[in-house]
Motif scaffolding. Structure first.
Motif, PDB file in Angstrom:
ATOM      1  N   LEU A  19     -42.738  72.691 -68.493  1.00 52.64           N
ATOM      2  CA  LEU A  19     -41.300  72.877 -68.677  1.00 52.64           C
ATOM      3  C   LEU A  19     -40.764  74.026 -67.828  1.00 52.64           C
ATOM      4  CD1 LEU A  19     -41.058  72.211 -72.499  1.00 52.64           C
ATOM      5  CD2 LEU A  19     -40.002  70.846 -70.692  1.00 52.64           C
ATOM      6  N   ILE A  20     -41.510  75.117 -67.779  1.00 46.68           N
ATOM      7  CA  ILE A  20     -41.081  76.254 -66.957  1.00 46.68           C
ATOM      8  C   ILE A  20     -41.002  75.839 -65.487  1.00 46.68           C
ATOM      9  CG2 ILE A  20     -41.805  78.521 -66.087  1.00 46.68           C
ATOM     10  CD1 ILE A  20     -42.764  79.109 -68.982  1.00 46.68           C
TER      11      ILE A  20
ATOM     12  N   SER B  66     -29.829  76.471 -73.713  1.00 50.47           N
ATOM     13  CA  SER B  66     -31.106  76.661 -73.041  1.00 50.47           C
ATOM     14  C   SER B  66     -31.550  75.379 -72.353  1.00 50.47           C
ATOM     15  CB  SER B  66     -32.160  77.078 -74.071  1.00 50.47           C
ATOM     16  OG  SER B  66     -33.459  76.928 -73.563  1.00 50.47           O
ATOM     17  N   THR B  67     -31.662  75.430 -71.036  1.00 45.86           N
ATOM     18  CA  THR B  67     -32.188  74.287 -70.283  1.00 45.86           C
ATOM     19  C   THR B  67     -33.603  73.983 -70.759  1.00 45.86           C
ATOM     20  OG1 THR B  67     -30.825  74.806 -68.363  1.00 45.86           O
ATOM     21  CG2 THR B  67     -32.777  73.463 -67.960  1.00 45.86           C
ATOM     22  N   TYR B  68     -34.389  75.029 -70.966  1.00 44.78           N
ATOM     23  CA  TYR B  68     -35.772  74.870 -71.418  1.00 44.78           C
ATOM     24  C   TYR B  68     -35.815  74.114 -72.749  1.00 44.78           C
ATOM     25  CZ  TYR B  68     -40.416  76.114 -73.142  1.00 44.78           C
ATOM     26  OH  TYR B  68     -41.697  76.050 -73.645  1.00 44.78           O
ATOM     27  N   SER B  69     -35.033  74.545 -73.714  1.00 45.57           N
ATOM     28  CA  SER B  69     -35.014  73.906 -75.024  1.00 45.57           C
ATOM     29  C   SER B  69     -34.498  72.472 -74.931  1.00 45.57           C
ATOM     30  CB  SER B  69     -34.136  74.723 -75.982  1.00 45.57           C
ATOM     31  OG  SER B  69     -34.172  74.183 -77.270  1.00 45.57           O
TER      32      SER B  69
ATOM     33  N   ASP C  39     -38.245  79.773 -69.851  1.00 42.32           N
ATOM     34  CA  ASP C  39     -37.984  79.717 -68.412  1.00 42.32           C
ATOM     35  C   ASP C  39     -37.354  81.017 -67.923  1.00 42.32           C
ATOM     36  OD1 ASP C  39     -35.731  78.868 -69.969  1.00 42.32           O
ATOM     37  OD2 ASP C  39     -34.768  78.107 -68.151  1.00 42.32           O
TER      38      ASP C  39
ATOM     39  N   VAL D 258     -28.735  69.503 -65.765  1.00 39.51           N
ATOM     40  CA  VAL D 258     -28.602  69.766 -67.200  1.00 39.51           C
ATOM     41  C   VAL D 258     -27.288  70.496 -67.481  1.00 39.51           C
ATOM     42  CG1 VAL D 258     -29.571  71.048 -69.152  1.00 39.51           C
ATOM     43  CG2 VAL D 258     -31.078  69.714 -67.676  1.00 39.51           C
TER      44      VAL D 258
ATOM     45  N   LEU E 247     -34.675  70.429 -72.320  1.00 37.42           N
ATOM     46  CA  LEU E 247     -35.709  69.588 -71.710  1.00 37.42           C
ATOM     47  C   LEU E 247     -36.901  69.387 -72.637  1.00 37.42           C
ATOM     48  CD1 LEU E 247     -35.581  70.879 -68.024  1.00 37.42           C
ATOM     49  CD2 LEU E 247     -34.745  68.682 -68.913  1.00 37.42           C
ATOM     50  N   ASN E 248     -37.228  70.401 -73.407  1.00 38.94           N
ATOM     51  CA  ASN E 248     -38.311  70.264 -74.390  1.00 38.94           C
ATOM     52  C   ASN E 248     -37.959  69.178 -75.409  1.00 38.94           C
ATOM     53  OD1 ASN E 248     -40.855  71.205 -75.662  1.00 38.94           O
ATOM     54  ND2 ASN E 248     -39.474  71.832 -77.292  1.00 38.94           N
TER      55      ASN E 248
ATOM     56  N   CYS F  90     -37.785  73.393 -65.062  1.00 42.09           N
ATOM     57  CA  CYS F  90     -36.443  73.896 -65.396  1.00 42.09           C
ATOM     58  C   CYS F  90     -35.593  74.181 -64.157  1.00 42.09           C
ATOM     59  CB  CYS F  90     -36.529  75.132 -66.290  1.00 42.09           C
ATOM     60  SG  CYS F  90     -36.721  74.735 -68.034  1.00 42.09           S
TER      61      CYS F  90
ATOM     62  N   GLU G 133     -32.063  72.232 -63.616  1.00 45.35           N
ATOM     63  CA  GLU G 133     -31.061  73.107 -64.228  1.00 45.35           C
ATOM     64  C   GLU G 133     -29.621  72.700 -63.908  1.00 45.35           C
ATOM     65  OE1 GLU G 133     -30.600  77.730 -65.384  1.00 45.35           O
ATOM     66  OE2 GLU G 133     -31.764  77.262 -63.597  1.00 45.35           O
TER      67      GLU G 133
END
Length: 145
Positions: free
Chosen positions: A103-104, A73-76, A20, A114, A78-79, A107, A111
């Motif tokens: 995901l991108i 990491s918000t991306y990680s 992201d 999270v 959420l993944n 995010c 965000e």
């Protein structure tokens, strides 16, 4: 040689956990970010080796500096949440090569929530977790996943 190692390490780390962030930066900004951090890490590694630290100790210190500020990491998050709580959607997105794009896209939408989750504890954290799951479920439905 150390700089190449740190460059590759950071590029891999950013791609796996911070896609992201990479999506928000221009290629030039990414190159500058990686180059500056890799140069700094290589310099720290060299200083630590000269001060008597063994290779592993010096490497650990340099990598800590290399990834400074990139610990959550918000991306990680959420993944992992997508994989854990919505496995069939995760598998479908992965099979169609749309997981990263999805995901991108979400995010920025999640965000703040999270980050609240990350800063809370106990019952408040559990509440945030369930709110994130609810929002993620809505986004999955909205985006037709």
């Amino acid at each position: 040689m150390e700089q190449d190692y740190f460059t590759l390490y950071l590029q891999s780390y950013l791609q796996s956990d911070f896609s992201d962030l990479l999506a928000r930066l221009t290629p030039e900004e990414i190159e500058n970010l990686v180059s500056e951090r890799a140069n700094q890490a290589a310099s720290i590694f060299e200083q630590e080796r000269l001060s008597g630290k063994d290779v592993l100790q010096a490497q650990e210190i340099a990598i800590t500096e290399l990834t400074n500020g990139l610990s959550f990491s918000t991306y990680s998050f959420l993944n992992n949440l997508l994989e854990t709580e919505f496995l069939s959607d995760y598998q479908r997105l992965t099979a169609s090569d749309k997981r990263q794009t999805f995901l991108i896209a979400i995010c920025p939408l999640l965000e703040r929530l999270v980050q609240k989750y990350e800063s809370k504890s106990g019952e408040n954290q559990r509440l945030c977790y369930h709110l994130i799951i609810s929002q993620l479920e809505n986004l999955i439905q909205t985006h037709g996943v």
